[in-house]
Design an enzyme around this catalytic site. Structure first.
Site, PDB file in Angstrom:
ATOM      1  CD  GLU A 184      -2.957   0.826  -0.020  1.00 12.59           C
ATOM      2  OE1 GLU A 184      -3.347   1.924  -0.447  1.00 12.59           O
ATOM      3  OE2 GLU A 184      -3.232  -0.256  -0.580  1.00 12.59           O
TER       4      GLU A 184
ATOM      5  CG  HIS B 241       5.721   0.029  -3.227  1.00 15.30           C
ATOM      6  ND1 HIS B 241       5.733  -1.189  -2.603  1.00 15.30           N
ATOM      7  CD2 HIS B 241       7.016   0.452  -3.238  1.00 15.30           C
ATOM      8  CE1 HIS B 241       6.978  -1.513  -2.259  1.00 15.30           C
ATOM      9  NE2 HIS B 241       7.776  -0.529  -2.616  1.00 15.30           N
TER      10      HIS B 241
ATOM     11  CG  ASP C 278      13.039   4.028   2.239  1.00 14.97           C
ATOM     12  OD1 ASP C 278      13.762   3.173   2.740  1.00 14.97           O
ATOM     13  OD2 ASP C 278      11.911   3.774   1.771  1.00 14.97           O
TER      14      ASP C 278
ATOM     15  CG  MET D 286       2.317  -0.610   4.963  1.00 14.54           C
ATOM     16  SD  MET D 286       1.109  -0.860   3.692  1.00 14.54           S
ATOM     17  CE  MET D 286      -0.357  -0.964   4.716  1.00 14.54           C
TER      18      MET D 286
HETATM   19  P1  AMP Z   1      11.315   0.141  -2.217  1.00 19.45           P
HETATM   20  O1  AMP Z   1      10.568  -0.733  -3.173  1.00 19.45           O
HETATM   21  O2  AMP Z   1      11.300  -0.366  -0.813  1.00 19.45           O
HETATM   22  O3  AMP Z   1      12.672   0.554  -2.722  1.00 19.45           O
HETATM   23  O4  AMP Z   1      10.480   1.485  -2.146  1.00 19.45           O
HETATM   24  C1  AMP Z   1      10.141   2.204  -3.301  1.00 19.45           C
HETATM   25  C2  AMP Z   1       9.587   3.547  -2.904  1.00 19.45           C
HETATM   26  O5  AMP Z   1       8.440   3.379  -2.087  1.00 19.45           O
HETATM   27  C3  AMP Z   1      10.597   4.380  -2.103  1.00 19.45           C
HETATM   28  O6  AMP Z   1      10.497   5.740  -2.500  1.00 19.45           O
HETATM   29  C4  AMP Z   1      10.115   4.201  -0.691  1.00 19.45           C
HETATM   30  O7  AMP Z   1      10.441   5.270   0.167  1.00 19.45           O
HETATM   31  C5  AMP Z   1       8.618   4.116  -0.895  1.00 19.45           C
HETATM   32  N1  AMP Z   1       7.987   3.441   0.229  1.00 19.45           N
HETATM   33  C6  AMP Z   1       8.323   2.223   0.733  1.00 19.45           C
HETATM   34  N2  AMP Z   1       7.553   1.939   1.812  1.00 19.45           N
HETATM   35  C7  AMP Z   1       6.741   3.013   1.995  1.00 19.45           C
HETATM   36  C8  AMP Z   1       5.735   3.335   2.944  1.00 19.45           C
HETATM   37  N3  AMP Z   1       5.405   2.506   3.935  1.00 19.45           N
HETATM   38  N4  AMP Z   1       5.106   4.519   2.836  1.00 19.45           N
HETATM   39  C9  AMP Z   1       5.439   5.378   1.842  1.00 19.45           C
HETATM   40  N5  AMP Z   1       6.370   5.128   0.909  1.00 19.45           N
HETATM   41  C10 AMP Z   1       7.014   3.964   0.981  1.00 19.45           C
END
Ligand code: AMP
Length: 281
Positions: A35, A37, A150, A184
């Site tokens: 959610e 993403h 992040d 998440m």
């Molecule tokens: P990742 O797939 O973990 O590299 O994350 C891809 C993007 O989604 C990055 O910009 C993360 O900061 C963002 N993201 C991951 N988890 C969350 C979350 N719980 N709430 C908001 N954005 C998120």
């Protein structure tokens, strides 16, 4: 929704959209969507005519003993979820497409990468800055969307975009949480039920700090200690770091009198989780 695997077909796709005068949004991810993403993708959809989500588990941002090999990859499931929130295309390149033999160029953001996750994960932000620069060059979006989850990564991308005069706007979207407060993350998948319960110490630690601030505490070391104590009470949790820095410059601070980033990294079993809050007086 289209699934694009090569840089050349992605460029062609974007060129057509651009010729129609469409505003282009990019949401970089490593997949195994949740959610958090989807919220980035919805924000992108609100603001842009077409949204490209990249799904790429980027090897250069993983350390040698990290979870690159076992990171979850489920493209079909991800495509369905991305389609449901209106993503126009997914860019899912194989590793050799992004890093062909002989690859040797990297982007290094200094200073703000030399603390927090930059210390525990040497080379991590170099990998992130490099892959995001490449994605920006391939897609040439008008807007790119990143999560506050992040926090340091978001600052690194913003700083890099400014420093290298990249012609786009970086949008930061608030952290999406489970009902009980856990931020998440694709890595939550790794947690066994007892570890999932233990993982709540991160969000509870942040809440404890906010409460102390509300009660008038302004000493950064005191607040840090309260959070450390709380996490140490959880036997399954091992602290990597608990730090407070002035936001957004990440300068050290003693008293909290402006925007302050409280950032946590905690290992539960083999799973390293991060979370953060921006404290505001
Ligand atoms: P990742 O797939 O973990 O590299 O994350 C891809 C993007 O989604 C990055 O910009 C993360 O900061 C963002 N993201 C991951 N988890 C969350 C979350 N719980 N709430 C908001 N954005 C998120």
């Amino acid at each position: 929704m289209q699934i694009l695997h090569t840089i050349s077909e992605t460029r062609a796709f974007v060129r057509q959209a651009r010729a129609r005068g469409q505003v282009i949004g990019l949401v970089p991810t490593m997949g195994y969507l949740h959610e958090g993403h989807l919220e980035l993708m919805r924000r992108a959809k609100d603001q842009c005519d077409i949204v490209i989500a990249s799904i790429f588990v980027n090897p250069t941002q993983f350390g040698p003993n990290e979870d690159f090999g076992r990171y979850p990859r489920e493209l079909e499931r991800d495509a369905e979820m991305a389609g449901s929130v209106g993503v126009t295309a997914i860019f899912n390149p194989p590793v050799e497409e992004m890093y062909p033999p002989g690859y040797c160029t990297y982007v290094d953001v200094e200073r703000i990468t030399e603390k927090l996750c930059g210390v525990s994960r040497p080379g991590h932000f170099r990998g992130v800055a490099t892959v995001v620069t490449k994605l920006f060059n391939i897609v040439q979006p008008d807007y790119a969307f990143f999560g506050q989850k992040d926090a340091q990564q978001a600052l690194v991308i913003k700083r890099m975009t400014r420093d290298l005069n990249l012609d786009l706007e970086v949008v930061i979207v608030p952290t999406v949480r489970e009902h009980d407060g856990l931020a998440m993350s694709s890595r939550n998948l790794y947690l066994e039920p007892d570890q999932r319960r233990a993982a709540l110490v991160l969000s509870r630690g942040l809440e404890r700090a906010k409460q102390a601030l509300k009660e008038g505490e302004r000493n950064a070391a005191e607040i840090r200690q309260l959070v450390i104590n709380m996490i140490q009470d959880e036997p399954l949790a091992a602290i990597d770091y608990v730090e407070l820095y002035a936001y957004p410059d990440l300068e050290p601070l003693e008293r909290i009198d402006g925007l302050t980033l409280l950032a946590l990294a905690v290992t539960i079993g083999r799973t390293r989780l991060i979370d953060n809050a921006i404290l505001e007086v």
